[in-house]
Write a protein that holds these residues in place. Sequence first.
Motif, PDB file in Angstrom:
ATOM      1  N   GLU A  29       0.809  -1.211   0.000  1.00  0.00           N
ATOM      2  CA  GLU A  29       0.000   0.000   0.000  1.00  0.00           C
ATOM      3  C   GLU A  29       0.845   1.265   0.000  1.00  0.00           C
ATOM      4  O   GLU A  29       2.001   1.259   0.396  1.00  0.00           O
ATOM      5  CB  GLU A  29      -0.974  -0.001   1.166  1.00  0.00           C
ATOM      6  CG  GLU A  29      -0.383  -0.129   2.539  1.00  0.00           C
ATOM      7  CD  GLU A  29      -1.458  -0.331   3.604  1.00  0.00           C
ATOM      8  OE1 GLU A  29      -2.503   0.343   3.565  1.00  0.00           O
ATOM      9  OE2 GLU A  29      -1.235  -1.175   4.486  1.00  0.00           O
ATOM     10  N   TYR A  55      -6.935  -0.860  -5.477  1.00  0.00           N
ATOM     11  CA  TYR A  55      -8.012  -0.082  -4.866  1.00  0.00           C
ATOM     12  C   TYR A  55      -7.502   1.342  -4.682  1.00  0.00           C
ATOM     13  O   TYR A  55      -6.475   1.537  -4.025  1.00  0.00           O
ATOM     14  CB  TYR A  55      -8.403  -0.677  -3.508  1.00  0.00           C
ATOM     15  CG  TYR A  55      -8.975  -2.072  -3.626  1.00  0.00           C
ATOM     16  CD1 TYR A  55     -10.342  -2.268  -3.763  1.00  0.00           C
ATOM     17  CD2 TYR A  55      -8.147  -3.188  -3.615  1.00  0.00           C
ATOM     18  CE1 TYR A  55     -10.872  -3.546  -3.875  1.00  0.00           C
ATOM     19  CE2 TYR A  55      -8.664  -4.470  -3.736  1.00  0.00           C
ATOM     20  CZ  TYR A  55     -10.031  -4.642  -3.861  1.00  0.00           C
ATOM     21  OH  TYR A  55     -10.547  -5.906  -3.988  1.00  0.00           O
ATOM     22  N   GLN A  57      -7.686   4.814  -3.048  1.00  0.00           N
ATOM     23  CA  GLN A  57      -8.253   5.443  -1.858  1.00  0.00           C
ATOM     24  C   GLN A  57      -9.079   6.671  -2.255  1.00  0.00           C
ATOM     25  O   GLN A  57      -8.625   7.512  -3.017  1.00  0.00           O
ATOM     26  CB  GLN A  57      -7.150   5.850  -0.870  1.00  0.00           C
ATOM     27  CG  GLN A  57      -6.346   4.703  -0.320  1.00  0.00           C
ATOM     28  CD  GLN A  57      -7.134   3.777   0.599  1.00  0.00           C
ATOM     29  OE1 GLN A  57      -8.331   3.910   0.823  1.00  0.00           O
ATOM     30  NE2 GLN A  57      -6.440   2.782   1.137  1.00  0.00           N
ATOM     31  N   ASN A  62     -14.831   5.616  -1.097  1.00  0.00           N
ATOM     32  CA  ASN A  62     -14.377   4.489  -0.272  1.00  0.00           C
ATOM     33  C   ASN A  62     -12.973   4.706   0.283  1.00  0.00           C
ATOM     34  O   ASN A  62     -12.122   5.304  -0.363  1.00  0.00           O
ATOM     35  CB  ASN A  62     -14.373   3.196  -1.087  1.00  0.00           C
ATOM     36  CG  ASN A  62     -15.776   2.762  -1.467  1.00  0.00           C
ATOM     37  OD1 ASN A  62     -16.692   2.812  -0.652  1.00  0.00           O
ATOM     38  ND2 ASN A  62     -15.943   2.357  -2.712  1.00  0.00           N
ATOM     39  N   SER A  63     -12.794   4.159   1.465  1.00  0.00           N
ATOM     40  CA  SER A  63     -11.480   4.090   2.086  1.00  0.00           C
ATOM     41  C   SER A  63     -11.192   2.607   2.301  1.00  0.00           C
ATOM     42  O   SER A  63     -11.993   1.897   2.906  1.00  0.00           O
ATOM     43  CB  SER A  63     -11.497   4.834   3.423  1.00  0.00           C
ATOM     44  OG  SER A  63     -10.260   4.709   4.061  1.00  0.00           O
ATOM     45  N   TYR A  64     -10.062   2.141   1.790  1.00  0.00           N
ATOM     46  CA  TYR A  64      -9.764   0.711   1.807  1.00  0.00           C
ATOM     47  C   TYR A  64      -8.715   0.370   2.847  1.00  0.00           C
ATOM     48  O   TYR A  64      -7.768   1.118   3.050  1.00  0.00           O
ATOM     49  CB  TYR A  64      -9.281   0.263   0.421  1.00  0.00           C
ATOM     50  CG  TYR A  64     -10.305   0.485  -0.650  1.00  0.00           C
ATOM     51  CD1 TYR A  64     -11.375  -0.389  -0.805  1.00  0.00           C
ATOM     52  CD2 TYR A  64     -10.216   1.585  -1.498  1.00  0.00           C
ATOM     53  CE1 TYR A  64     -12.327  -0.178  -1.790  1.00  0.00           C
ATOM     54  CE2 TYR A  64     -11.166   1.797  -2.477  1.00  0.00           C
ATOM     55  CZ  TYR A  64     -12.217   0.912  -2.628  1.00  0.00           C
ATOM     56  OH  TYR A  64     -13.162   1.124  -3.598  1.00  0.00           O
ATOM     57  N   LYS A  65      -8.914  -0.770   3.481  1.00  0.00           N
ATOM     58  CA  LYS A  65      -7.926  -1.323   4.398  1.00  0.00           C
ATOM     59  C   LYS A  65      -7.859  -2.825   4.134  1.00  0.00           C
ATOM     60  O   LYS A  65      -8.733  -3.395   3.473  1.00  0.00           O
ATOM     61  CB  LYS A  65      -8.278  -1.017   5.851  1.00  0.00           C
ATOM     62  CG  LYS A  65      -9.612  -1.550   6.281  1.00  0.00           C
ATOM     63  CD  LYS A  65      -9.935  -1.140   7.692  1.00  0.00           C
ATOM     64  CE  LYS A  65     -11.326  -1.689   8.046  1.00  0.00           C
ATOM     65  NZ  LYS A  65     -11.817  -1.231   9.290  1.00  0.00           N
ATOM     66  N   LEU A  70     -11.299  -8.028   0.281  1.00  0.00           N
ATOM     67  CA  LEU A  70     -10.500  -7.463  -0.801  1.00  0.00           C
ATOM     68  C   LEU A  70      -9.708  -8.544  -1.523  1.00  0.00           C
ATOM     69  O   LEU A  70      -9.452  -8.433  -2.723  1.00  0.00           O
ATOM     70  CB  LEU A  70      -9.550  -6.380  -0.286  1.00  0.00           C
ATOM     71  CG  LEU A  70     -10.176  -5.123   0.294  1.00  0.00           C
ATOM     72  CD1 LEU A  70      -9.096  -4.096   0.610  1.00  0.00           C
ATOM     73  CD2 LEU A  70     -11.233  -4.523  -0.604  1.00  0.00           C
ATOM     74  N   ASP A  74     -13.897  -8.982  -3.804  1.00  0.00           N
ATOM     75  CA  ASP A  74     -13.893  -7.805  -4.673  1.00  0.00           C
ATOM     76  C   ASP A  74     -12.880  -7.958  -5.800  1.00  0.00           C
ATOM     77  O   ASP A  74     -11.935  -8.741  -5.699  1.00  0.00           O
ATOM     78  CB  ASP A  74     -13.555  -6.551  -3.866  1.00  0.00           C
ATOM     79  CG  ASP A  74     -14.661  -6.174  -2.886  1.00  0.00           C
ATOM     80  OD1 ASP A  74     -15.820  -6.576  -3.115  1.00  0.00           O
ATOM     81  OD2 ASP A  74     -14.365  -5.487  -1.904  1.00  0.00           O
ATOM     82  N   GLY A  76     -11.588  -4.977  -7.188  1.00  0.00           N
ATOM     83  CA  GLY A  76     -10.802  -3.746  -7.158  1.00  0.00           C
ATOM     84  C   GLY A  76     -11.301  -2.716  -8.153  1.00  0.00           C
ATOM     85  O   GLY A  76     -12.183  -2.979  -8.962  1.00  0.00           O
TER      86      GLY A  76
END
Length: 151
Positions: A29, A55, A57, A62-65, A70, A74, A76
């Motif tokens: 990330e 993904y 940000q 959306n905010s992805y973690k 994931l 999903d 992406g």
Amino acid sequence: MDKIEFKQAFGNIAEKHGFTRAFGGWFKESLECLAVLDLQKSNYGNYFELNIKIYVQGAFGNSYKKTKELVKKDIGNIFTRQPNEYSYLLNLDQKTEDIKRITGIDLFFRDYLTPRLDKLLTKVGIIELESKKHLYLLPAVKEQIYLLLGK
């Protein structure tokens, strides 16, 4: 090499190249994006496909973690797979010496995946790859990236 040994070797190489193992996949990330690698075993043979998901940000609010969803559910904002010239490395039906397969995967990370992900982990890099036709962006995703860039 069986599939368990293969996934272990792949994971060790991914970690060597800066990925973190979690939820059955590998993550990398930046402040702008989250990359996910998922080895998907085929139901039709003893081979894998490498799902590469990005993904962005802030895209679509959306905010992805790092989560299992994931990795496994999903696709992406950006989805791609390994180029065909590297597929033989993921095909355990093709007889290759273990050391050659492991060395090949390491070279795949070094020569292809890591440099590409360096770009895919930034919005500007994503637009650059798309403008050079090295990547296809869905129109809605492209619009979101431009909005996030203030353009």
